[in-house]
Design an enzyme around this catalytic site. Structure first.
Site, PDB file in Angstrom:
ATOM      1  CE  LYS A 173      64.316  51.538  31.611  1.00 34.45           C
ATOM      2  NZ  LYS A 173      64.030  52.231  32.837  1.00 34.45           N
ATOM      3  CD  GLU A 180      65.603  47.367  37.500  1.00 37.75           C
ATOM      4  OE1 GLU A 180      65.521  48.347  38.272  1.00 37.75           O
ATOM      5  OE2 GLU A 180      65.949  47.473  36.314  1.00 37.75           O
TER       6      GLU A 180
END
Length: 301
Positions: A173, A180
């Protein structure tokens, strides 16, 4: 199927709803009465304490935490350890540093309790579209948890992965969020360059819309950007400040630890720092240097 969920913030509350609507019985606890009241619907039983959440849960218990990283999660784990027993599984689904997850697993498993960490992506759209869930766990813990992950995910075959040993879920993550950062920065810079080319009078919103189909850069982030560009007045009203939640910092720390270059992630993070005013002092010094060697004018506040 039953799960005890600790933490009913924006992500936690929507995960409770998705589980409930997928047929899972959710025992839900949050210190905030308002948060508990917000999830009152079929298959969700809000309770007023951690003890009530555990008493209401079916053995062996799966207790899933969706709490802020740091002290709150640490204290909750310390409180839960003596309340749980052999065969139970404690899951950290909040954003946490993977190093903390590895350390906490040692503490929890020493008490005979299973431990897993799950990186969860999907934001406010997860309730409708499903979440991407990245799990760090032993094979036994993952098998116990998998039916619940399949309800959270878009489907049983999509958006779900056993990422590796404990810690791997949060590590995956962390890297996801570092990527991102870079993708968001690239999109923002590209549209800023088109907006600045005034002599072309470029229809930026139309260009974004065209890119959504057939282009190499089509993505969900582009979809969100295209939607935002349809509302220029809202963009104009936003302060140029971008927060960083911690995941980007941890990704850059991993770059330093491993000696693996990740310049896009690092630069995207430092750009966010600049929007927060953390580069102001350096900018003032730069202006003063230019004035010193070249006599260039300095703008006063």
């Amino acid at each position: 199927m039953q799960i005890a969920l600790i933490g009913l913030g924006k992500m936690g509350a929507n995960m409770a709803r998705r589980w409930a609507r997928g047929g899972v019985n959710v025992v839900a606890f949050d210190r905030s009465a308002e948060a508990r009241e917000s999830v009152v619907e079929a298959n969700i039983t809000p309770v007023a304490s951690l003890a009530d959440a555990l008493v209401s849960a079916v053995l062996p218990r799966i207790v899933w935490m969706m709490l802020p990283s740091g002290e709150i999660t640490e204290n909750t784990i310390d409180t839960l350890i003596p309340m749980l027993g052999k065969g139970d599984l404690l899951v950290d689904g909040g954003n946490a540093n993977y190093k903390d997850s590895v350390r906490r697993a040692v503490k929890v498993t020493a008490a005979g309790i299973g431990y897993a960490d799950v990186g969860v992506s999907g934001g406010v759209w997860g309730l409708q579209n499903g979440y991407c869930v990245m799990t760090g766990a032993t094979p036994e813990s993952y098998a116990m948890l998998k039916p619940y992950l399949e309800v959270l995910a878009p489907s049983k075959a999509q958006g779900i992965v056993h990422a590796g040993a404990v810690g791997a879920g949060h590590y995956a993550k962390m890297i996801h969020n570092g990527i991102e950062y870079g993708m968001m920065q690239a999109l923002a810079e590209g549209f800023a360059l088109m907006e600045a080319k005034k002599d072309f009078a470029m229809p930026i919103a139309d260009i974004a819309e065209a890119w959504r189909d057939g282009s190499v850069v089509r993505s969900w982030l582009l979809d969100l950007t295209a939607s935002a560009l349809q509302k220029p007045d809202e963009i104009a009203a936003i302060a140029p400040y971008v927060a960083d939640s911690g995941e980007g910092r941890w990704a850059v720390e991993a770059m330093l630890d491993l000696g693996v270059p990740a310049p896009v992630t690092a630069l995207a993070l430092t750009t966010r720092f600049a929007t927060q005013g953390k580069g102001d002092y350096a900018a003032k010094l730069l202006a003063q240097m230019r004035a010193g060697f070249g006599g260039h004018a300095v703008k006063k506040q």
